[in-house]
Design an enzyme around this catalytic site. Structure first.
Site, short mmCIF file in Angstrom:
data_model
loop_
_atom_site.label_atom_id
_atom_site.label_comp_id
_atom_site.label_asym_id
_atom_site.label_seq_id
_atom_site.Cartn_x
_atom_site.Cartn_y
_atom_site.Cartn_z
N HIS A 148 1.92 8.47 46.26
CA HIS A 148 2.02 9.86 45.50
C HIS A 148 3.32 10.59 45.85
O HIS A 148 3.19 11.76 45.65
CB HIS A 148 0.88 10.74 45.68
CG HIS A 148 -0.41 10.42 45.19
ND1 HIS A 148 -1.20 9.17 45.53
CD2 HIS A 148 -0.88 10.69 44.00
CE1 HIS A 148 -2.10 9.10 44.54
NE2 HIS A 148 -2.28 10.11 43.86
N HIS A 199 1.56 7.24 40.46
CA HIS A 199 1.08 8.32 39.56
C HIS A 199 2.06 9.14 38.84
O HIS A 199 2.71 9.80 39.46
CB HIS A 199 0.14 9.05 40.44
CG HIS A 199 -0.70 10.05 39.82
ND1 HIS A 199 -0.28 10.69 38.78
CD2 HIS A 199 -2.06 10.46 39.95
CE1 HIS A 199 -1.28 11.65 38.18
NE2 HIS A 199 -2.25 11.38 38.91
N GLU A 307 -11.35 6.09 37.46
CA GLU A 307 -11.03 7.36 36.72
C GLU A 307 -10.20 6.90 35.49
O GLU A 307 -9.34 7.34 35.00
CB GLU A 307 -10.03 8.26 37.53
CG GLU A 307 -10.58 8.55 38.91
CD GLU A 307 -10.01 9.68 39.78
OE1 GLU A 307 -10.51 10.57 39.85
OE2 GLU A 307 -8.84 9.48 40.22
N CYS A 400 -7.63 18.15 43.08
CA CYS A 400 -6.43 18.35 42.01
C CYS A 400 -6.78 19.29 40.59
O CYS A 400 -5.85 19.85 40.22
CB CYS A 400 -6.28 16.85 41.29
SG CYS A 400 -7.77 15.83 41.07
N CYS A 401 -8.27 19.36 40.35
CA CYS A 401 -8.51 20.04 39.10
C CYS A 401 -8.51 21.75 39.39
O CYS A 401 -7.67 22.33 38.42
CB CYS A 401 -10.17 19.58 38.90
SG CYS A 401 -10.13 17.85 38.40
O1 FUB Z 1 -4.19 11.10 42.38
C1 FUB Z 1 -3.74 12.54 42.20
C2 FUB Z 1 -5.01 13.00 41.19
O2 FUB Z 1 -6.49 12.98 42.03
C3 FUB Z 1 -5.32 12.46 40.22
O3 FUB Z 1 -4.55 12.93 38.92
C4 FUB Z 1 -6.82 12.68 39.99
O4 FUB Z 1 -7.29 11.95 39.00
C5 FUB Z 1 -7.30 12.51 41.22
O5 FUB Z 1 -7.58 11.12 41.27
ZN ZN Z 2 -8.29 16.58 38.90
#
Ligand code: FUB
Ligand code: ZN
Length: 646
Positions: A148, A199, A307, A400-401
């Site tokens: 990441h 990602h 996911e 993350c959300c």
């Molecule tokens: O991996 C980074 C973030 O965490 C992703 O975008 C989400 O789906 C969660 O897995």
């Molecule tokens: Zn998220």
């Protein structure tokens, strides 16, 4: 430190196509949501959502990790993921968009303090990732599948672009540019590493950095990264968007957020370079996604496992994943497509996503979140919160959300309107003022509406080219069964063309257009291939998807049946859930005899009936539905969007 910058000719928001971009539409230059539904949600975001960020990032360890990397703290790395920094960056982006709306000395001070911390954590060559700097993992760029590092870089770049666009301040931009230059020196066909991050995120960020700085090499680097996907460099997994090149892909696949961020980047590249093959791939993949892999809420991602998007029509209810981040990413991708093509369908999905799958991700008080957004919670469900739980949670291990919600709400006004040389388009209906350039001539409108509670939208022309006719385009939503429009009190023909109602005339300032959208509640059913909801209906009203909650329907939800021949009745409840319109439907409960230990039985053909297969129909109280976005704001209980009809 901050000062107001915005040029009158370019929007101070996300997604700012460059001067040569091949988009059909341009985002509005001025956009200001001043009232109504979204003003209220944004007010909570500004008053509660964003200001709580520093404290939460402190308690979750993200800021400690930066101090550790900066040599200003001692101890262990805190947090479980190599993308802890991205939560900070996303918060900085949200706060930066917010600073673009209103002077807020306390928020500006937090941004300045955290920017200084990010800068202090950066290594001399520009690299920044506190996980790897803390000695976790095997070292820089050794784990592109999961590390990441470029994902975090992408969020840092987006934060920096937001900060610069909103305030004119360069402090964060300088940090981001140093990191981008380090990445540019490291990745490429003739550079030390030929690869990409598992990602996606840096790609779309690099396009924005190109737009912000004019440095072409950032655009080229983004193009390189997008095209290196799909050649097996990361093991050929769909999870990492590496099974097949995007240009050849037939349907969305793998990790939903990763796929959608990659698609947003591809759309950005198509806009800036005129790459028709990429544009065609984006259109094809969006269309397949909508037709086969989208929940009725606009939610995306069927699998908890990885996911993942899942198979076509695999759209479960209680195990729906529908990550809030995927909803955010879908809006990002969709808006780029709306600008690229001018087609209203993209803004249809944006509307559905915003009002439903996205907004459910944050509680009405702005303090609790949903990472996954299921469409059903059964009676007796016992989970009490946490990542991927059906219960709202204060913060997540993988957080993350929440900052993703914050940044989209704080920049939402930029997804409402656009212009082209011939006119101004309203994609979403939100009280406010929106303006841009029709060629060289400014145009602006004022919008007043109580949407989504009312279907009346008043649009007043404030300015526009005086020497020629121009077109005011209003999107007629895909869900809308009927609409009327008047100009200066006179009804005018109201046929929509591919979703756009186009009103061309020599407008004078002060002229008012009134659009009336039919908001009657309705029942919808799914394509029969969606096995999970065959024989069920969902209630919708306007852009809102509704759900039943246990608290409104005592006795449980597992056995309710909706009578589709009965009336749907709407009622305004200003006192409920911040003010909602509820919908009631006729229904009853199946009362199945509880006489066996085995819930399956042999069928004996269609004519066969017995006591077990003939449920008793107890006429019950009407089923009361509330907007899905407002669920899980009272006591924990059952919920369902899809209701059986027999
Ligand atoms: O991996 C980074 C973030 O965490 C992703 O975008 C989400 O789906 C969660 O897995
Ligand atoms: Zn998220």
């Amino acid at each position: 430190m901050s000062h107001s910058n915005p040029s009158p000719h370019v929007p101070a928001g996300p997604v700012r196509p460059g001067p040569g971009a091949r988009t059909v539409l341009r985002p509005a230059v001025t956009a200001d949501i001043r009232g109504g539904f979204w003003r209220d949600r944004r007010e909570v975001n500004a008053r509660v959502g964003i200001p709580q960020g520093p404290e939460l990032l402190e308690s979750a360890g993200n800021l400690h990790d930066l101090r550790l990397a900066a040599g200003k703290a001692e101890g262990e790395f805190r947090g479980d993921y190599p993308f802890m920094d991205s939560d900070v960056h996303k918060w900085l982006e949200a706060a930066s968009w917010q600073l673009g709306h209103a002077h807020d000395p306390a928020l500006a001070a937090d941004v300045e303090r955290i920017t200084a911390l990010v800068a202090a954590a950066q290594q001399p060559d520009g690299y920044l990732n506190t996980w790897f700097q803390a000695g976790k993992g095997a070292g820089r760029y050794t784990d592109l599948r999961w590390g990441h590092e470029l994902y975090c870089a992408g969020h840092l770049i987006q934060a920096a672009v937001a900060h610069h666009r909103s305030t004119g301040d360069k402090a964060l931009l300088e940090v981001a540019v140093r990191f981008a230059d380090q990445i540019d020196a490291t990745f490429g066909p003739d550079k030390p590493i030929d690869g990409f991050d598992g990602h996606p995120e840096v790609e779309t960020a690099l396009v924005e950095l190109y737009r912000e700085t004019g440095e072409r090499r950032y655009l080229d680097l983004a193009a390189y990264f997008v095209d290196r996907h799909g050649h097996g460099l990361l093991g050929g997994e769909a999870y990492c968007q590496d099974r097949v090149p995007l240009r050849e892909q037939e349907n969305v696949e793998g990790h939903a957020v990763r796929q959608l961020y990659l698609l947003a980047a591809a759309a950005d590249l198509a806009a800036e370079t005129g790459d028709g093959e990429l544009l065609a791939a984006c259109e094809r993949l969006w269309t397949a996604m909508v037709a086969t892999k989208t929940h009725v809420t606009g939610g995306l991602g069927a699998h908890h496992d990885e996911e993942d998007f899942g198979d076509p029509f695999e759209l479960p209810n209680e195990r729906a994943y529908c990550e809030t981040c995927a909803a955010v990413a879908s809006v990002h991708f969709g808006w780029r497509m709306a600008l690229l093509t001018g087609r209203a369908r993209y803004s249809d999905l944006i509307e559905r996503t915003l009002f439903n799958g996205f907004l459910a991700g944050v509680s009405l008080d702005g303090e609790r979140w949903l990472y996954v957004n299921p469409l059903q919670v059964r009676d007796g469900h016992t989970d009490t919160g946490g990542d991927q739980s059906a219960r709202r949670t204060r913060w997540f291990r993988c957080a993350c959300c929440p900052p993703n919600v914050m940044r989209l709400l704080a920049s939402l006004e930029h997804y409402v309107a656009s212009t082209d040389a011939g006119g101004l388009q309203l994609h979403q209906y939100a009280t406010g003022r929106y303006g841009g350039l029709l060629g060289d001539a400014p145009a602006a409108v004022r919008v007043e509406t109580d949407f989504p509670w009312s279907g009346t939208v008043r649009v007043t022309v404030e300015e526009g080219p005086a020497d020629r006719p121009w077109t005011l385009s209003l999107r007629v939503p895909q869900w809308c069964a009927g609409h009327r429009v008047s100009v200066a009190g006179q009804d005018v023909p109201a046929a929509a063309d591919d979703g756009w109602l186009r009103l061309e005339r020599a407008w004078t300032a002060g002229e008012e257009v009134v659009l009336e959208l039919d908001m009657a509640p309705r029942l919808v059913e799914a394509d029969p291939r969606v096995d999970a909801v065959r024989g069920c209906v969902a209630i919708e009203r306007g852009p809102l998807v509704y759900c039943l909650e246990g608290v409104d329907n005592p006795g449980g939800l597992d056995d309710v049946v909706l009578d589709p021949t009965g009336p749907l009745t709407e009622e305004e409840h200003p006192e409920l859930l911040g003010g909602v319109t509820t919908v009631t439907a006729a229904g009853y409960r199946r009362t199945l005899p509880n006489d066996g230990w085995w819930p399956y039985r042999t069928t004996a053909g269609p004519a066969h009936t017995d006591a077990r297969s003939t449920p008793r129909h107890d006429a019950g109280p009407a089923l009361t539905a509330v907007p899905y976005y407002s669920w899980a704001n009272r006591e924990d209980g059952a919920m369902r969007v899809w209701v059986p009809t027999s």
